[in-house]
Design a protein around this motif. Structure first.
Motif, PDB file in Angstrom:
ATOM      1  N   ILE A 190       0.794  -1.174  -0.072  1.00 54.01           N
ATOM      2  CA  ILE A 190      -0.041  -0.005  -0.044  1.00 54.01           C
ATOM      3  C   ILE A 190       0.907   1.079   0.107  1.00 54.01           C
ATOM      4  O   ILE A 190       0.581   2.073  -0.708  1.00 54.01           O
ATOM      5  CB  ILE A 190      -1.018  -0.021   1.369  1.00 54.01           C
ATOM      6  CG1 ILE A 190      -1.857  -1.243   1.113  1.00 54.01           C
ATOM      7  CG2 ILE A 190      -1.876   1.172   1.306  1.00 54.01           C
ATOM      8  CD1 ILE A 190      -2.822  -1.338   2.385  1.00 54.01           C
ATOM      9  N   HIS A 237       2.441   1.899  -3.471  1.00 51.40           N
ATOM     10  CA  HIS A 237       1.474   2.510  -4.642  1.00 51.40           C
ATOM     11  C   HIS A 237       1.013   3.741  -4.165  1.00 51.40           C
ATOM     12  O   HIS A 237       0.664   4.676  -4.983  1.00 51.40           O
ATOM     13  CB  HIS A 237       0.445   1.780  -4.647  1.00 51.40           C
ATOM     14  CG  HIS A 237       0.871   0.395  -5.607  1.00 51.40           C
ATOM     15  ND1 HIS A 237       0.514   0.495  -6.956  1.00 51.40           N
ATOM     16  CD2 HIS A 237       1.109  -0.828  -5.395  1.00 51.40           C
ATOM     17  CE1 HIS A 237       1.069  -0.637  -7.630  1.00 51.40           C
ATOM     18  NE2 HIS A 237       1.233  -1.394  -6.678  1.00 51.40           N
ATOM     19  N   PRO A 242       1.374   6.982  -7.231  1.00 49.45           N
ATOM     20  CA  PRO A 242      -0.142   6.744  -7.374  1.00 49.45           C
ATOM     21  C   PRO A 242      -0.663   6.420  -8.444  1.00 49.45           C
ATOM     22  O   PRO A 242      -1.863   6.130  -8.766  1.00 49.45           O
ATOM     23  CB  PRO A 242      -0.653   7.597  -6.487  1.00 49.45           C
ATOM     24  CG  PRO A 242       0.210   8.889  -6.639  1.00 49.45           C
ATOM     25  CD  PRO A 242       1.742   8.090  -6.904  1.00 49.45           C
ATOM     26  N   MET A 249      -2.707   3.306  -9.241  1.00 54.96           N
ATOM     27  CA  MET A 249      -3.607   3.479  -8.133  1.00 54.96           C
ATOM     28  C   MET A 249      -4.918   4.251  -8.536  1.00 54.96           C
ATOM     29  O   MET A 249      -6.169   3.941  -8.421  1.00 54.96           O
ATOM     30  CB  MET A 249      -3.109   3.301  -6.712  1.00 54.96           C
ATOM     31  CG  MET A 249      -4.312   3.394  -5.588  1.00 54.96           C
ATOM     32  SD  MET A 249      -3.200   3.914  -4.159  1.00 54.96           S
ATOM     33  CE  MET A 249      -3.214   5.464  -4.436  1.00 54.96           C
ATOM     34  N   VAL A 309      -8.567   3.176  -9.385  1.00 50.05           N
ATOM     35  CA  VAL A 309      -9.885   3.554  -8.394  1.00 50.05           C
ATOM     36  C   VAL A 309     -10.825   4.561  -9.120  1.00 50.05           C
ATOM     37  O   VAL A 309     -12.155   4.334  -9.027  1.00 50.05           O
ATOM     38  CB  VAL A 309      -9.319   4.531  -7.280  1.00 50.05           C
ATOM     39  CG1 VAL A 309     -10.648   5.290  -6.391  1.00 50.05           C
ATOM     40  CG2 VAL A 309      -8.509   3.776  -6.410  1.00 50.05           C
ATOM     41  N   LEU A 349      -0.866  -4.220  -7.265  1.00 48.90           N
ATOM     42  CA  LEU A 349      -1.884  -3.148  -7.524  1.00 48.90           C
ATOM     43  C   LEU A 349      -3.103  -3.706  -7.249  1.00 48.90           C
ATOM     44  O   LEU A 349      -4.296  -3.131  -6.896  1.00 48.90           O
ATOM     45  CB  LEU A 349      -1.940  -3.004  -9.123  1.00 48.90           C
ATOM     46  CG  LEU A 349      -2.927  -1.816  -9.770  1.00 48.90           C
ATOM     47  CD1 LEU A 349      -2.754  -0.790  -9.350  1.00 48.90           C
ATOM     48  CD2 LEU A 349      -2.536  -1.783 -11.406  1.00 48.90           C
ATOM     49  N   VAL A 397      -3.870  -3.448  -3.634  1.00 51.07           N
ATOM     50  CA  VAL A 397      -3.888  -2.006  -3.219  1.00 51.07           C
ATOM     51  C   VAL A 397      -5.112  -1.379  -3.695  1.00 51.07           C
ATOM     52  O   VAL A 397      -5.893  -0.665  -2.899  1.00 51.07           O
ATOM     53  CB  VAL A 397      -2.739  -1.215  -3.748  1.00 51.07           C
ATOM     54  CG1 VAL A 397      -2.908   0.288  -3.684  1.00 51.07           C
ATOM     55  CG2 VAL A 397      -1.595  -1.563  -2.908  1.00 51.07           C
ATOM     56  N   MET A 398      -5.653  -1.852  -4.886  1.00 50.92           N
ATOM     57  CA  MET A 398      -6.998  -1.204  -5.466  1.00 50.92           C
ATOM     58  C   MET A 398      -8.256  -1.920  -4.647  1.00 50.92           C
ATOM     59  O   MET A 398      -9.038  -0.914  -4.509  1.00 50.92           O
ATOM     60  CB  MET A 398      -6.945  -1.854  -6.836  1.00 50.92           C
ATOM     61  CG  MET A 398      -8.071  -1.069  -7.900  1.00 50.92           C
ATOM     62  SD  MET A 398      -8.479  -1.537  -9.315  1.00 50.92           S
ATOM     63  CE  MET A 398      -9.869  -0.929  -9.643  1.00 50.92           C
ATOM     64  N   CYS A 425      -7.988   0.158  -1.395  1.00 51.50           N
ATOM     65  CA  CYS A 425      -8.531   1.553  -1.534  1.00 51.50           C
ATOM     66  C   CYS A 425      -9.890   1.896  -2.005  1.00 51.50           C
ATOM     67  O   CYS A 425     -10.778   2.799  -1.325  1.00 51.50           O
ATOM     68  CB  CYS A 425      -7.468   2.295  -2.516  1.00 51.50           C
ATOM     69  SG  CYS A 425      -5.963   2.473  -2.251  1.00 51.50           S
ATOM     70  N   SER A 426     -10.476   0.920  -2.938  1.00 48.75           N
ATOM     71  CA  SER A 426     -11.981   1.076  -3.042  1.00 48.75           C
ATOM     72  C   SER A 426     -12.742   0.566  -1.915  1.00 48.75           C
ATOM     73  O   SER A 426     -13.978   1.241  -1.761  1.00 48.75           O
ATOM     74  CB  SER A 426     -12.181   0.073  -4.287  1.00 48.75           C
ATOM     75  OG  SER A 426     -11.972  -1.172  -3.827  1.00 48.75           O
ATOM     76  N   CYS A 484      -0.693  -4.617 -15.689  1.00 43.92           N
ATOM     77  CA  CYS A 484      -1.422  -3.529 -15.057  1.00 43.92           C
ATOM     78  C   CYS A 484      -2.936  -3.531 -15.586  1.00 43.92           C
ATOM     79  O   CYS A 484      -4.041  -3.212 -15.015  1.00 43.92           O
ATOM     80  CB  CYS A 484      -0.979  -2.106 -14.752  1.00 43.92           C
ATOM     81  SG  CYS A 484       0.584  -2.431 -13.538  1.00 43.92           S
ATOM     82  N   GLU A 496     -10.488  -5.722 -11.659  1.00 43.88           N
ATOM     83  CA  GLU A 496     -11.012  -5.223 -10.344  1.00 43.88           C
ATOM     84  C   GLU A 496     -12.114  -4.156 -10.823  1.00 43.88           C
ATOM     85  O   GLU A 496     -12.862  -3.796  -9.761  1.00 43.88           O
ATOM     86  CB  GLU A 496      -9.782  -4.170 -10.046  1.00 43.88           C
ATOM     87  CG  GLU A 496      -8.524  -4.933  -9.343  1.00 43.88           C
ATOM     88  CD  GLU A 496      -8.755  -5.269  -7.862  1.00 43.88           C
ATOM     89  OE1 GLU A 496      -9.852  -5.108  -7.364  1.00 43.88           O
ATOM     90  OE2 GLU A 496      -8.242  -6.390  -7.536  1.00 43.88           O
TER      91      GLU A 496
END
Length: 334
Positions: free
Chosen positions: A69, A72, A76, A79, A83, A136, A139-140, A143-144, A265, A272
Motif C-alpha cells: 500500500i 503504490h 499513485p 492506483m 480507483v 496493484l 492495493v486497489m 483503496c476502493s 496492470c 478489479e
C-alpha cells in the motif's frame, strides 16, 4: 469522545443493523419465540448475511499488505487510474443499463447499489489467474473498500437523483454498514501484519464460508420467498446483470490502455473494475431495506456473482490459450 458516548454510538449502530426490519434478528425472550416461519427464516438470512460479510472482510484484510500500500501511495498513477475506473465506470454502467432497460425503481436501486460497491476478493483471484500485477490488485481492493465509506453514499445520491430515487435510499443504514465493514477489514490487516503465515489459511476459509453462506441463503430464500424468486429472472434484469461485468472488464482494460499502464496492470484493472463485492451488496440490500420493499431482489448480487465469475473465467481461458499458442510459436522458431 468519552466512553459513554462511544457506547451509545456502537449500540445505535448495531440496533440499526440488527433491527432494521422492525423486529429483532434474534429474539431470545421466552414470551416471543412463536414467530411465523417466514419471519424466522428472514431473520436467519439477515444474521447469516452479516456474519458472512464480517468473515469475508477479515479474509479480504488478510490479503492486504502495508508495504504494498505504501509503495503504490508513493507512486499513485496506477492506483488512481484503478480507483477512477472502479467508481467511474461501474456506477455509470449500472445507471445507464437501468435507464436503457427501463427497470422498476427497486430493480434500478439494487443494480445501482451493486454498481457502486467496491471491488471484492474474486478480482484478486482472477488477477492472479491472468498473471496480473497482484500488488496493484490488492492495493486497489484496499483503496476502493476504504473509499466506499464516502463514495458509495455520494454516488448513490447523484445517480438516484437522475432516476428520482434519492428519497428511497437508506443512506444512514448504508453508511453504518460500511463503517462496520471496515472493522473486520482492519482486523484482517492486523492479522496479516502480525501473523502472516496464517493469512492464506484465513483467506481460503473466508472464501469457503462465503460459498457455503451463499448456498444456505439461496435455500432459505427459496423457502421464504417462493414464487417471488422468479422476479430475478426477468429478461431485462438478466440482460443488465450479464452486461454489467462485461462492460466493466472491457472499459477497465481500455482506460488503463489509454493511460499507458503496463500490460499486467491493464489486466488487473480490468478484473478489479468488473468484479464487485457482492457480499457487501447482499448485506446492504438485506439489512437496509424492509422485506416488503426489497422482496427477492436482495439475491440479485448472487446472480451478478455468477455472471462476473463465468465471464472472467472465459477471459482467463482466452488468455491462457493465447499464451500457450504464443509459447508454441516461439518454441517452433527456436
Amino acid at each position: 469522545m468519552n466512553t459513554t458516548s462511544e457506547e451509545y454510538l456502537v449500540k445505535d449502530a448495531w440496533n440499526v443493523l440488527l433491527s432494521i426490519n422492525s423486529t429483532p434478528i434474534l429474539n431470545l425472550s421466552m414470551g416471543e419465540t412463536d414467530q411465523p416461519p417466514g419471519k424466522l427464516i428472514d431473520q436467519t438470512i439477515t444474521v447469516i448475511s452479516i456474519v458472512a460479510l464480517f468473515i469475508t472482510m477479515i479474509s479480504m484484510g488478510c490479503t492486504m499488505e502495508l508495504p504494498m500500500i505504501k509503495h503504490h501511495v508513493l507512486k499513485p498513477k496506477g492506483m488512481l487510474i484503478a480507483v477512477f475506473s472502479q467508481y467511474g465506470i461501474m456506477p455509470l454502467t449500472a445507471y445507464s443499463l437501468a435507464k436503457a432497460f427501463r427497470l422498476s425503481s427497486i430493480e434500478s436501486l439494487s443494480v445501482l447499489i451493486c454498481g457502486c460497491c467496491p471491488g471484492g476478493t474474486l478480482s484478486n483471484i482472477f488477477s492472479l489467474a491472468l498473471n496480473g500485477d497482484m500488488n496493484l490488485s490488492i492495493v486497489m481492493t484496499t483503496c476502493s473498500t476504504v473509499l466506499a465509506l464516502g463514495m458509495m453514499p455520494l454516488l448513490l445520491y447523484l445517480y438516484c437523483k437522475g432516476l428520482s430515487l434519492a428519497s428511497k435510499v437508506p443512506y444512514r443504514e448504508i453508511s453504518i454498514t460500511l463503517v462496520l465493514m471496515l472493522i473486520p477489514c482492519g482486523i484482517g490487516i492486523f492479522l496479516n501484519d502480525k501473523y502472516p503465515k496464517y493469512s492464506k489459511t484465513i483467506t481460503k476459509a473466508g472464501l469457503f464460508i462465503l460459498l457455503i453462506a451463499g448456498i444456505i441463503i439461496g435455500i432459505l430464500s427459496g423457502m421464504s420467498i417462493g414464487t417471488s424468486l422468479w422476479m430475478l429472472f426477468s429478461s431485462h434484469l438478466l440482460a443488465t446483470t450479464a452486461l454489467m461485468p462485461a462492460i466493466g472488464y472491457t472499459f477497465g482494460y481500455v482506460l488503463s490502455y489509454l493511460c499507458r499502464l503496463p500490460e499486467r496492470c491493464r489486466r488487473t484493472v480490468s478484473m478489479e473494475t468488473g468484479c464487485q463485492n457482492v457480499q457487501l451488496c447482499t448485506t446492504i440490500l438485506k439489512v437496509a431495506f424492509n422485506q416488503e420493499d426489497i422482496s427477492a431482489l436482495y439475491l440479485f448480487p448472487l446472480i451478478f456473482l455468477l455472471f462476473q465469475f463465468f465471464e472472467a473465467l472465459i477471459l482467463v481461458v482466452i488468455y491462457r490459450s493465447y499464451e500457450r499458442i504464443k509459447k508454441s510459436k516461439e518454441h517452433s522458431v527456436k
